[in-house]
Motif scaffolding. Structure first.
Motif, PDB file in Angstrom:
ATOM      1  N   ILE A  13       9.012  -6.288   1.172  1.00 34.61           N
ATOM      2  CA  ILE A  13       8.079  -5.449   1.499  1.00 34.61           C
ATOM      3  C   ILE A  13       7.670  -4.770   1.014  1.00 34.61           C
ATOM      4  CG2 ILE A  13       9.277  -2.843   0.482  1.00 34.61           C
ATOM      5  CD1 ILE A  13      12.337  -3.448   1.223  1.00 34.61           C
ATOM      6  N   GLU A  14       6.924  -5.791  -0.320  1.00 35.22           N
ATOM      7  CA  GLU A  14       5.454  -5.462  -1.139  1.00 35.22           C
ATOM      8  C   GLU A  14       4.565  -6.038  -0.198  1.00 35.22           C
ATOM      9  OE1 GLU A  14       5.873  -7.525  -4.981  1.00 35.22           O
ATOM     10  OE2 GLU A  14       7.575  -6.304  -5.791  1.00 35.22           O
ATOM     11  N   GLN A  15       4.532  -7.621   0.491  1.00 39.72           N
ATOM     12  CA  GLN A  15       3.479  -7.806   1.338  1.00 39.72           C
ATOM     13  C   GLN A  15       3.362  -6.994   2.083  1.00 39.72           C
ATOM     14  OE1 GLN A  15       2.107 -10.464   0.852  1.00 39.72           O
ATOM     15  NE2 GLN A  15       1.312  -9.976   3.052  1.00 39.72           N
ATOM     16  N   VAL A  21      -1.988  -1.327   3.146  1.00 34.71           N
ATOM     17  CA  VAL A  21      -2.510  -1.150   2.960  1.00 34.71           C
ATOM     18  C   VAL A  21      -4.148  -1.469   2.925  1.00 34.71           C
ATOM     19  CG1 VAL A  21      -3.573  -0.510   0.231  1.00 34.71           C
ATOM     20  CG2 VAL A  21      -1.589   0.129   0.434  1.00 34.71           C
ATOM     21  N   ALA A  22      -4.182  -2.452   3.453  1.00 34.14           N
ATOM     22  CA  ALA A  22      -5.432  -3.644   3.423  1.00 34.14           C
ATOM     23  C   ALA A  22      -5.753  -2.883   4.838  1.00 34.14           C
ATOM     24  CB  ALA A  22      -4.832  -4.825   3.127  1.00 34.14           C
ATOM     25  N   GLU A  28     -10.150   2.296   6.877  1.00 34.70           N
ATOM     26  CA  GLU A  28     -11.579   3.192   6.653  1.00 34.70           C
ATOM     27  C   GLU A  28     -12.527   2.851   6.865  1.00 34.70           C
ATOM     28  OE1 GLU A  28     -11.783   6.241   4.792  1.00 34.70           O
ATOM     29  OE2 GLU A  28      -9.846   6.551   5.822  1.00 34.70           O
ATOM     30  N   LEU A  29     -13.249   1.047   6.532  1.00 38.08           N
ATOM     31  CA  LEU A  29     -13.803   0.557   6.709  1.00 38.08           C
ATOM     32  C   LEU A  29     -14.968   0.841   7.551  1.00 38.08           C
ATOM     33  CD1 LEU A  29     -14.194  -2.756   3.900  1.00 38.08           C
ATOM     34  CD2 LEU A  29     -15.532  -0.424   3.293  1.00 38.08           C
ATOM     35  N   GLN A  30     -13.751   0.993   8.479  1.00 39.43           N
ATOM     36  CA  GLN A  30     -14.332   0.818   9.999  1.00 39.43           C
ATOM     37  C   GLN A  30     -15.223   2.399  10.715  1.00 39.43           C
ATOM     38  OE1 GLN A  30     -10.709  -0.452  12.690  1.00 39.43           O
ATOM     39  NE2 GLN A  30     -11.340  -2.728  12.406  1.00 39.43           N
TER      40      GLN A  30
END
Length: 146
Positions: A13-15, A21-22, A28-30
């Motif tokens: 789940i954390e992964q 998030v990544a 966002e970067l795109q």
């Protein structure tokens, strides 16, 4: 469920959260890259417009320069013609003042002085005689009527 499975699921789940998030950061970067590219495209369009205006102004300036140079050439031609005329006049004056004409001019001066002396002598003779005085008086009255 065992502790190992719970731990595995928790890490999974954390992964997945980190992956989400990544991916959000990537999106966002795109978006930022797309926005920057759109701004660059607008700047390129503005630069192209300015380039066209600049080229147009350069062409206009060159045309004005050509016209000014043509006018300058015409004025210089006129000045050259005027200088040629003045030079010709100066040459004529120089010829007239040259030593060749001096004897001729002196002879003319002597002739005119002789005629002047003769006329003065005739006038004096006329003005001293009675009939001459009467004639001069008549001429002055006649001249006054005109």
């Amino acid at each position: 469920m065992s502790d190992a499975e719970a731990l595995y699921r928790k890490k999974l789940i954390e992964q997945k959260k980190r992956t989400i998030v990544a991916r959000k950061e990537k999106v966002e970067l795109q978006k930022q890259i797309i926005n920057q590219m759109e701004e660059e495209i607008l700047l390129i369009d503005d630069i192209e417009k300015l380039k066209e205006v600049f080229i147009k102004k350069i062409v206009e300036q060159k045309e004005r320069t050509i016209v000014a140079r043509k006018e300058k050439i015409e004025v210089q031609k006129m000045l050259i013609e005027q200088f040629k005329k003045e030079l010709a006049l100066l040459k004529k004056i120089e010829e007239m003042n040259s030593n060749k004409n001096v004897p001729i001019l002196r002879k003319e001066i002597k002739d005119l002085e002789k005629k002047n002396r003769n006329l003065k002598r005739k006038y004096e003779a006329l003005s001293e005689s009675k009939l001459g005085k009467l004639t001069l008086k008549y001429w002055s009255i006649k001249k006054g009527k005109k």
